[in-house]
Enzyme design. Structure first.
Site, PDB file in Angstrom:
ATOM      1  CB  CYS A  23     -10.784  -2.423 -12.116  1.00  0.00           C
ATOM      2  SG  CYS A  23     -10.034  -0.793 -12.184  1.00  0.00           S
ATOM      3  CD  GLN A 221      -2.223   6.664   1.512  1.00  0.00           C
ATOM      4  OE1 GLN A 221      -2.572   6.001   0.533  1.00  0.00           O
ATOM      5  NE2 GLN A 221      -2.095   6.137   2.715  1.00  0.00           N
ATOM      6  CE1 TYR A 250       6.212  -0.325   9.691  1.00  0.00           C
ATOM      7  CE2 TYR A 250       4.567   0.433  11.265  1.00  0.00           C
ATOM      8  CZ  TYR A 250       5.416  -0.552  10.800  1.00  0.00           C
ATOM      9  OH  TYR A 250       5.454  -1.770  11.438  1.00  0.00           O
ATOM     10  CD  GLU A 271       9.926   5.569   6.076  1.00  0.00           C
ATOM     11  OE1 GLU A 271      10.467   4.630   5.454  1.00  0.00           O
ATOM     12  OE2 GLU A 271       8.723   5.579   6.394  1.00  0.00           O
ATOM     13  CG  ASP A 319      -0.478   4.045   7.002  1.00  0.00           C
ATOM     14  OD1 ASP A 319      -0.912   2.932   6.642  1.00  0.00           O
ATOM     15  OD2 ASP A 319      -0.583   5.070   6.300  1.00  0.00           O
ATOM     16  CB  CYS A 346      -3.403  -0.617   2.728  1.00  0.00           C
ATOM     17  SG  CYS A 346      -1.776  -1.393   2.882  1.00  0.00           S
TER      18      CYS A 346
END
Length: 392
Positions: A23, A221, A250, A271, A319, A346
């Site tokens: 974190c 996810q 993807y 994929e 993605d 991301c």
């Protein structure tokens, strides 16, 4: 990035945050984290278009539905479990984590105690010996189904039946237990061989009104609450009218494509991972979706094949992993020339690079939406809508 100086409150919330390093934004309040991430996206992507305000979480704790722990021993012989210290294979002993699912943490702590009481060994990476290497727990937040994966260094499981029976007695909420064998010298958690010890060997969860099967190796996810926000925004950007031909590149286990299929004429998912494609096909059947097809193929090559056959695509959902897309994929996308590209990322740094390429080849950014998928870390997801401005 902000200096990692912990407040007393955050230090109390996580006593191992300095050692763990998972974190990175523990030094900031959640409001400050959102401001930091918004500024980061604006800096990287703001030159393309105005960046909408980041969408954060109401409760930014215990959002991870997938928890994995490494097992080992201290120099004094104590069995420990936890996470690897950043950039090392040193295990930081962890009993609980403020971003991990509470029930998953409880189960892992129970397994640590059972390993000792059943006199089982833990894996020693230096000598490539020992039994338990990792424990992986996945929970469906909507269904409450729980999968426990015991990753072992050998297929031999002493007192297997008694161990499973005791674990289920202590945690009757567990719906399936799988033994995964990984006897290789590798940084990969899961091996190739697995045996179902209890239950079906998979769990299911509900996302955006659709049901998905999740196996030990399935990518799903890890923050389902924010994933619904992310995917809903992506589908909103596509502005489907039940006529469009959509490609889900993807595609993984088919989540985005299946969610988008409700508003599309036809969806094609691509994929390379054959296990994921198998799960995607099952997920389509589970949801009674007939306007979607999945192919085990390189998405770039698949799109070039469509172009050569004179086929078209109206909307491309992409993605990619953190590394972004390579030029081969991007050039294939440009060649197929969909009217719209919805790019979910991301990693806004690699997304920035890819957007430059797409803009140079006939596309224009129309919308940018950041979503905070991973509170207390420096990661941020972004959804970008591009529209074609010239014919290719």
């Amino acid at each position: 990035m902000p200096q990692n100086k912990l407040s007393k409150e955050n230090a109390r919330l996580c006593p191992v945050s300095r050692k763990c390093g998972g974190c990175q934004l523990m030094n900031l309040s959640y409001e400050e984290q959102l401001k930091y991430k918004q500024a980061k996206v604006v800096k990287l992507l703001g030159s393309f278009h105005r960046v909408s305000p980041i969408i954060g979480m109401n409760e930014p704790f215990h959002y991870r539905n997938k928890v994995q722990a490494a097992f080992g021993r201290t120099r004094g012989g104590e069995i420990i479990s936890g996470v690897y210290q950043s950039s090392t294979h040193n295990i930081v002993k962890t009993d609980s984590c403020l971003i991990e699912d509470k029930k998953a943490d409880e189960i892992i702590l129970t397994i640590r105690k059972l390993i000792k009481s059943f006199k089982l060994t833990v894996y020693d990476e230096k000598n490539s010996r020992g039994f338990l290497r990792h424990v992986l727990v996945k929970r469906g937040f909507q269904t409450n189904e729980i999968m426990v994966v015991l990753v072992t260094g050998t297929s031999v499981f002493p007192s297997k039946n008694d161990f499973v029976k005791e674990l289920l007695r202590l945690h009757p909420e567990i719906t399936t237990i799988v033994q995964n064998i990984n006897n290789k010298f590798t940084s990969m958690v899961l091996g190739d061989k697995e045996t179902v010890l209890f239950g079906k060997g998979y769990i299911e969860d509900v996302l955006c009104g659709c049901r998905f099967r999740i196996s030990p190796k399935s990518f799903y996810q890890i923050n389902p609450i924010q994933t619904e926000v992310l995917y809903s925004k992506a589908v909103e950007f596509a502005n489907l009218s039940c006529k469009e031909r959509v490609i889900d590149a993807y595609c993984g286990i088919g989540t985005i494509g299946i969610v988008a299929s409700k508003g599309a004429g036809e969806v094609i998912g691509c994929e390379l991972n054959s296990d994921a494609v198998r799960d995607a096909k099952v997920n389509a059947k589970i949801n009674d979706i007939e306007n979607i097809r999945f192919f085990c193929a390189d998405a770039g090559e698949f799109m070039l094949g469509m172009k050569e056959n004179g086929e078209k695509c109206d909307v491309l959902f992409m993605d990619p992993p953190r590394a972004g897309s390579d030029k081969k994929f991007l050039s294939s996308a440009v060649a197929l020339s969909p009217e719209k590209i919805v790019y979910i990322s991301c990693n806004p740094e690699t997304q920035q690079r890819d957007l430059f390429y797409l803009i140079k080849n006939g596309y224009k950014v129309k919308k940018i939406q950041p979503v905070d998928m991973f509170p207390y870390t420096n990661h941020v997801e972004t959804v970008v809508l591009l529209e074609r401005t010239v014919d290719n």
